[in-house]
Design an enzyme around this catalytic site. Structure first.
Site, PDB file in Angstrom:
ATOM      1  N   ASP A  61       0.858  -1.185   0.000  1.00 61.97           N
ATOM      2  CA  ASP A  61       0.000   0.000   0.000  1.00 61.97           C
ATOM      3  C   ASP A  61       0.896   1.238   0.000  1.00 61.97           C
ATOM      4  O   ASP A  61       0.774   2.119   0.851  1.00 61.97           O
ATOM      5  CB  ASP A  61      -0.943  -0.014   1.219  1.00 61.97           C
ATOM      6  CG  ASP A  61      -1.867   1.206   1.234  1.00 61.97           C
ATOM      7  OD1 ASP A  61      -2.019   1.849   0.171  1.00 61.97           O
ATOM      8  OD2 ASP A  61      -2.428   1.514   2.305  1.00 61.97           O
ATOM      9  N   HIS A 104      -2.172   0.941  11.883  1.00 65.37           N
ATOM     10  CA  HIS A 104      -1.907  -0.451  11.533  1.00 65.37           C
ATOM     11  C   HIS A 104      -0.431  -0.610  11.197  1.00 65.37           C
ATOM     12  O   HIS A 104       0.262   0.374  10.934  1.00 65.37           O
ATOM     13  CB  HIS A 104      -2.744  -0.849  10.315  1.00 65.37           C
ATOM     14  CG  HIS A 104      -2.709   0.196   9.235  1.00 65.37           C
ATOM     15  ND1 HIS A 104      -3.674   1.172   9.121  1.00 65.37           N
ATOM     16  CD2 HIS A 104      -1.810   0.466   8.262  1.00 65.37           C
ATOM     17  CE1 HIS A 104      -3.381   1.980   8.128  1.00 65.37           C
ATOM     18  NE2 HIS A 104      -2.240   1.580   7.579  1.00 65.37           N
ATOM     19  N   ARG A 199       2.135  14.079   9.594  1.00 70.40           N
ATOM     20  CA  ARG A 199       0.801  13.960   8.994  1.00 70.40           C
ATOM     21  C   ARG A 199       0.255  12.654   9.578  1.00 70.40           C
ATOM     22  O   ARG A 199       0.825  11.588   9.393  1.00 70.40           O
ATOM     23  CB  ARG A 199       0.937  13.899   7.473  1.00 70.40           C
ATOM     24  CG  ARG A 199      -0.368  13.737   6.714  1.00 70.40           C
ATOM     25  CD  ARG A 199      -0.568  12.308   6.347  1.00 70.40           C
ATOM     26  NE  ARG A 199      -1.632  12.098   5.356  1.00 70.40           N
ATOM     27  CZ  ARG A 199      -2.100  10.909   5.077  1.00 70.40           C
ATOM     28  NH1 ARG A 199      -1.632   9.836   5.664  1.00 70.40           N
ATOM     29  NH2 ARG A 199      -3.046  10.765   4.183  1.00 70.40           N
ATOM     30  N   ASP A 201      -1.837   9.693   9.799  1.00 69.07           N
ATOM     31  CA  ASP A 201      -2.629   8.862   8.899  1.00 69.07           C
ATOM     32  C   ASP A 201      -3.854   8.313   9.618  1.00 69.07           C
ATOM     33  O   ASP A 201      -3.762   7.821  10.743  1.00 69.07           O
ATOM     34  CB  ASP A 201      -1.738   7.700   8.420  1.00 69.07           C
ATOM     35  CG  ASP A 201      -2.406   6.859   7.351  1.00 69.07           C
ATOM     36  OD1 ASP A 201      -2.764   7.421   6.302  1.00 69.07           O
ATOM     37  OD2 ASP A 201      -2.580   5.642   7.569  1.00 69.07           O
ATOM     38  N   GLU A 244      -5.171  13.628   9.151  1.00 67.62           N
ATOM     39  CA  GLU A 244      -6.003  13.143   8.069  1.00 67.62           C
ATOM     40  C   GLU A 244      -7.276  12.617   8.705  1.00 67.62           C
ATOM     41  O   GLU A 244      -7.293  11.535   9.280  1.00 67.62           O
ATOM     42  CB  GLU A 244      -5.307  12.013   7.294  1.00 67.62           C
ATOM     43  CG  GLU A 244      -6.076  11.628   6.050  1.00 67.62           C
ATOM     44  CD  GLU A 244      -6.009  10.141   5.686  1.00 67.62           C
ATOM     45  OE1 GLU A 244      -6.427   9.803   4.577  1.00 67.62           O
ATOM     46  OE2 GLU A 244      -5.583   9.316   6.510  1.00 67.62           O
TER      47      GLU A 244
HETATM   48  C1  NOJ Z   1      -4.471   7.115   4.043  1.00 69.06           C
HETATM   49  C2  NOJ Z   1      -3.399   7.151   3.011  1.00 69.06           C
HETATM   50  O1  NOJ Z   1      -3.368   8.412   2.381  1.00 69.06           O
HETATM   51  C3  NOJ Z   1      -3.695   6.023   2.047  1.00 69.06           C
HETATM   52  O2  NOJ Z   1      -2.889   6.103   0.901  1.00 69.06           O
HETATM   53  C4  NOJ Z   1      -3.546   4.708   2.763  1.00 69.06           C
HETATM   54  O3  NOJ Z   1      -3.909   3.655   1.924  1.00 69.06           O
HETATM   55  C5  NOJ Z   1      -4.425   4.676   4.014  1.00 69.06           C
HETATM   56  N1  NOJ Z   1      -4.382   5.882   4.782  1.00 69.06           N
HETATM   57  C6  NOJ Z   1      -4.025   3.525   4.907  1.00 69.06           C
HETATM   58  O4  NOJ Z   1      -2.821   3.810   5.571  1.00 69.06           O
END
Ligand code: NOJ
Ligand code: CA
Length: 548
Positions: A61, A104, A199, A201, A244
């Site tokens: 990811d 996570h 930032r 997450d 976020e």
């Molecule tokens: C937000 C991130 O911007 C995104 O790219 C990611 O997949 C998720 N959080 C999970 O960490």
């Protein structure tokens, strides 16, 4: 008053090290490359870099699946390179904030390996388990259509584990005091290495209760956020959290706190979505409503405004009708849409590479009440590659020049394909050519950033919407100390005549100033997608009013 809050008027630029600049020819961007491009960023006017995850990770990811919170992925360089990068950025007056991904870990993180292997390991309780399949096992997925469930069976642990995101991202049990201590250790570590903040997450998920029997919506632990903020600022006074949190306006104040004690900055997703609705429909009224609904924030807090980010353009907060309108205008094909709620394209292709539209979008974003965040490549109008899966399409390497692979790498095969097609290909869209052309988008962006920096009212001031008599034209006025600033934007393709009341208007971007009539009423004709930045002749006006 002393204004120490650097983030109130910062210019944040978001970078993925992987796709910015490769120097050792392995096809993957690195810290050395990023360092060589710092002068480019300084020239553009960037004051803060936000680095997407660069930690060791299998990158299923894009690095949001971490296997070591205290390291740099060797593909990007060493910890030494990181510290050198921080130092060189600081030399140029640029701060750095980094992604803090603590909801996570990667399923390959040693903590999870211990946890699944040994029920008596202390790490077992660092994650969220259930012996039986929870009733909500297929509810609450963040990536619907791609992600099948939020609980998955682990045959080694002989239990289900919870994952808000993909199944390779097991959620940390953020109520466990040891996990909380570890999170603070991570924060403390990167602060020591010189970052100015994080930032954060997926913040709402970090602070939600997790477990097989939690109701919906889950209870949120804002006290934990406060605890982290106190720790952050105790360690470093000027460090910030940029949250976020794509939440509804009635929750904003919970995230900001009302006592300088939670997140200093938060992305304004609500305004972002209404802004795109405005760009799609030409109707600025819902944006006005969204601005008003997110007006409240504590004195020291700040909104972060953006157009596109590293993810899809999430339209989940719009009404069904509004969302369909944005889809129809900016993402009509199914391949452009994602997770049933968003558009995965970059900005320029959404706006059909139409320069006036790109300008009005950025100009508007730069004049919203908050701090602007831009994304690498948007300053030159980069496109996307819809053949790539999910959000990868908008994460292709930076296009530096007309050299092979856009000057990004000398390797045969770059980490992600370079955009190579007639409209958005690097032969046509690249930084080197645009530097030489005074009319380029790059030079326009540099000028508008300079203008933005000369208007501190936007970051500090009180604002109000000024009536224009047109649903398509939005005017925002800022007052701070003795100066005032007025931004006017026409979201429609057609020209509109407007009337508004203000002092003498001095155009900051061109020569067409406006005196207004005896009553201070201005009659202005704003061309399609037109925009104006005015300094309001405040003093004259105030003196005149006093004499009357
Ligand atoms: C937000 C991130 O911007 C995104 O790219 C990611 O997949 C998720 N959080 C999970 O960490
Ligand atoms: Ca490299």
């Amino acid at each position: 008053m002393i204004n120490d809050l650097w983030y109130k008027n910062a210019l944040i630029y978001c970078i993925n090290v992987e796709s910015f600049m490769d120097t050792n020819g392995d096809g993957c961007g690195d810290f050395e490359g990023l360092m060589r491009r710092l002068d480019y960023l300084a020239g553009l006017g960037v004051t803060c870099i936000w680095l997407l995850p660069f930690y060791p990770s299998p990158r299923r990811d894009d690095g949001y699946d971490i296997t070591d919170y205290y390291g740099v992925d060797p593909r990007y360089g060493t910890a030494g390179d990181f510290v050198e990068f921080i130092n060189q950025a600081r030399e140029r007056g640029i701060r750095v904030i980094v992604d803090l991904v603590i909801n996570h870990t990667s399923i390959d993180h040693p903590w999870f390996k211990h946890a699944r292997r040994d029920p008596h390991s202390k790490y077992r309780d660092w994650y969220v388990w259930s012996k039986k399949r929870p009733r909500s096992w297929n509810k609450g997925m963040v990536f619907p259509g791609v992600q099948k469930s939020t609980w998955s069976w682990d045959s080694e642990a002989r239990a289900y584990y919870f994952h808000r995101f993909y199944d390779f991202q097991p959620d940390l049990n953020t109520t466990n005091p040891e996990v909380r201590t570890e999170i603070k250790r991570i924060i403390g570590y990167w602060l020591e290495l010189g970052v100015s903040g994080f930032r954060v997450d997926a913040l709402p998920f970090v602070i939600s209760e997790k477990g097989p029997n939690i109701g919906h919506p889950p209870p949120l632990d804002f006290e934990f956020l406060r605890e982290l903020r106190l720790f952050l600022q105790w360690r470093q006074g000027d460090a910030v959290f940029l949250a976020e949190a794509n939440v509804l306006p009635d929750q904003d104040l919970e995230y900001f706190g009302n006592n300088d004690d939670r997140a200093q900055l938060m992305f304004n997703f609500f305004v972002n979505q209404n802004l795109f609705y405005g760009l799609a429909s030409g109707d600025a009224r819902p944006l006005t409503v969204a601005l008003r609904r997110t007006r409240q924030r504590p004195m020291t807090a700040q909104w972060a405004h953006f157009l596109r980010n590293n993810d899809e353009l999430d339209l989940g907060r719009l009404t069904e009708k509004q969302r369909q309108r944005v889809f129809a205008e900016f993402g009509p094909d199914k391949t452009m849409q994602l997770y049933g709620r968003g558009i995965r394209r970059r900005l320029a292709p959404m706006l059909s590479d139409e320069r006036r539209r790109i300008e009005v979008a950025y100009s508007l974003m730069f004049t919203l009440p908050g701090t602007p965040v831009i994304r690498y490549g948007d300053e030159i109008g980069m496109g996307d590659d819809l053949r790539l899966p999910e959000r990868q399409c908008a994460r292709t390497p930076m296009q530096w020049s007309t050299e092979a692979h856009a000057g990004f790498t000398t390797a045969k095969k770059p980490v992600l394909p370079i955009i190579d097609e007639p409209i958005y290909g690097y032969q046509r869209i690249n930084a080197a050519d645009q530097k030489r052309d005074p009319e380029s988008l790059l030079n326009w962006t540099e000028r508008i950033i300079r203008a933005r920096k000369e208007c501190p009212e936007i970051g500090w001031g009180d604002w109000k919407i000024v009536a224009t008599g047109s649903p398509n034209v939005i005017a925002i006025r800022y007052d701070w100390r003795d100066t005032s600033f007025l931004a006017v934007h026409n979201l429609d393709a057609k020209p509109h005549r407007i009337r508004l009341a203000a002092g003498k208007l001095v155009n900051l971007l061109s020569d067409d100033h406006s005196e207004g009539d005896e009553q201070g009423v201005h009659r202005l004709a704003i061309e399609g997608y037109g925009y104006r930045w005015y300094r309001v002749g405040g003093l004259d006006h105030i003196l005149k009013r006093k004499r009357e």
